[in-house]
Design a protein around this motif. Sequence first.
Motif, mmCIF file in Angstrom:
data_model
loop_
_atom_site.group_PDB
_atom_site.id
_atom_site.type_symbol
_atom_site.label_atom_id
_atom_site.label_comp_id
_atom_site.label_asym_id
_atom_site.label_seq_id
_atom_site.Cartn_x
_atom_site.Cartn_y
_atom_site.Cartn_z
ATOM 1 N N PRO A 43 0.837 -1.202 0.000
ATOM 2 C CA PRO A 43 0.000 0.000 0.000
ATOM 3 C C PRO A 43 0.875 1.256 0.000
ATOM 4 N N GLY A 44 0.460 2.209 -0.813
ATOM 5 C CA GLY A 44 1.238 3.436 -0.955
ATOM 6 C C GLY A 44 2.113 3.439 -2.187
ATOM 7 N N LEU A 45 2.314 2.262 -2.798
ATOM 8 C CA LEU A 45 3.188 2.178 -3.967
ATOM 9 C C LEU A 45 2.431 1.725 -5.213
ATOM 10 N N ASP A 46 1.126 1.794 -5.145
ATOM 11 C CA ASP A 46 0.278 1.566 -6.310
ATOM 12 C C ASP A 46 -0.050 2.932 -6.899
ATOM 13 N N GLY A 47 0.509 3.222 -8.061
ATOM 14 C CA GLY A 47 0.339 4.531 -8.667
ATOM 15 C C GLY A 47 -1.096 4.870 -9.014
ATOM 16 N N ASP A 48 -1.976 3.880 -9.061
ATOM 17 C CA ASP A 48 -3.377 4.118 -9.402
ATOM 18 C C ASP A 48 -4.255 4.358 -8.177
ATOM 19 N N ASP A 49 -3.680 4.304 -6.987
ATOM 20 C CA ASP A 49 -4.439 4.500 -5.758
ATOM 21 C C ASP A 49 -4.442 5.986 -5.410
ATOM 22 N N PRO A 50 -5.600 6.665 -5.486
ATOM 23 C CA PRO A 50 -5.623 8.106 -5.207
ATOM 24 C C PRO A 50 -5.307 8.458 -3.756
ATOM 25 N N ASP A 51 -5.413 7.473 -2.855
ATOM 26 C CA ASP A 51 -5.147 7.732 -1.438
ATOM 27 C C ASP A 51 -3.800 7.189 -0.985
ATOM 28 N N ARG A 52 -2.944 6.839 -1.931
ATOM 29 C CA ARG A 52 -1.729 6.110 -1.574
ATOM 30 C C ARG A 52 -0.789 6.923 -0.686
ATOM 31 N N ALA A 53 -0.758 8.259 -0.826
ATOM 32 C CA ALA A 53 0.198 9.068 -0.059
ATOM 33 C C ALA A 53 -0.105 9.068 1.432
ATOM 34 N N ALA A 54 -1.297 8.601 1.817
ATOM 35 C CA ALA A 54 -1.666 8.568 3.240
ATOM 36 C C ALA A 54 -1.381 7.219 3.893
ATOM 37 N N LYS A 55 -0.883 6.258 3.142
ATOM 38 C CA LYS A 55 -0.668 4.915 3.692
ATOM 39 C C LYS A 55 0.459 4.914 4.712
ATOM 40 N N THR A 56 0.354 3.985 5.659
ATOM 41 C CA THR A 56 1.297 3.898 6.767
ATOM 42 C C THR A 56 1.981 2.525 6.781
ATOM 43 N N LEU A 57 2.957 2.387 7.661
ATOM 44 C CA LEU A 57 3.589 1.081 7.848
ATOM 45 C C LEU A 57 2.589 0.050 8.357
ATOM 46 N N ASP A 58 1.655 0.488 9.185
ATOM 47 C CA ASP A 58 0.622 -0.436 9.659
ATOM 48 C C ASP A 58 -0.240 -0.937 8.501
ATOM 49 N N ASP A 59 -0.561 -0.045 7.568
ATOM 50 C CA ASP A 59 -1.305 -0.463 6.376
ATOM 51 C C ASP A 59 -0.516 -1.503 5.588
ATOM 52 N N GLN A 60 0.782 -1.283 5.476
ATOM 53 C CA GLN A 60 1.624 -2.201 4.703
ATOM 54 C C GLN A 60 1.722 -3.558 5.388
ATOM 55 N N ALA A 61 1.921 -3.569 6.705
ATOM 56 C CA ALA A 61 1.991 -4.835 7.435
ATOM 57 C C ALA A 61 0.671 -5.586 7.327
ATOM 58 N N ALA A 62 -0.441 -4.868 7.426
ATOM 59 C CA ALA A 62 -1.753 -5.507 7.315
ATOM 60 C C ALA A 62 -1.942 -6.117 5.931
ATOM 61 N N ALA A 63 -1.446 -5.442 4.904
ATOM 62 C CA ALA A 63 -1.576 -5.965 3.539
ATOM 63 C C ALA A 63 -0.782 -7.252 3.358
#
Length: 246
Positions: free
Chosen positions: A43-63
């Motif tokens: 999360p945060g590194l998908d260029g098509d995600d309009p909300d990607r700049a708000a993603k956190t490490l917790d979001d990434q671990a959850a993914a």
Amino acid sequence: MTTTTSSPTIILIAGHWLGAWAWDEVLEHLKTDRSRALAMTLPGLDGDDPDRAAKTLDDQAAAILDVFAGLGVSEDQPATIVAHSGANAPVSLVLDRHPELVHRVVWVDSGPVASGSVFAPDIADELEELPLPSLDVLAQQASLEGLSIEVLERFRSRAVPEPGPVLRQPVELTNDARRAVRTTLVCCSIPSAQVLELARTGHALFAEVANLEHLDVVDLPTGHWPMWSRPRDLANAIQSAASRTN
């Protein structure tokens, strides 16, 4: 004696600015070896995600844990995680929260982070994202050895800016069981002997390595992005590590 398992589940996670595409060449070789391998985009590194700049490490671990669930990873059938570079922060969180789900972690020119670590503590709070720097600046930060002009141009064209929250968030770790997960360091831009010496002397980037209970090291001399400079050799190292049961 080392024993092996024929079809390990392998999850590949690239570092900053990169998505699943970074592993394409490595995946080709792993599939030849009949591994059950999958590359994921954090999360945060998908260029098509309009909300990607708000993603956190917790979001990434959850993914990452969501990918585990989708693949049927369990304590009885744990996965091998391959973490390159800046993927070490979310993967360290996964190891802390669910070490029982990880058969082995393979750090590619990277390593586990210590509790309280922040990748970029000095960046401004208002910085929403960090683009890939110029290649001249990048070369001062990490080795570009082995990368052709074509590869560097692809890197530049496909890179996605890193979310600011990912760079600012402290990594909070509480479970010492993470240190018992079998670990392989694939050392590329820094030789393993130097990495182990830095760990022994308490260098901030490598101090956590000294706390690992089951550690193997593999030297794969090249730059910081071996998935492009030595994909076949990296795939072989990953396959060998994932297949080990001790």
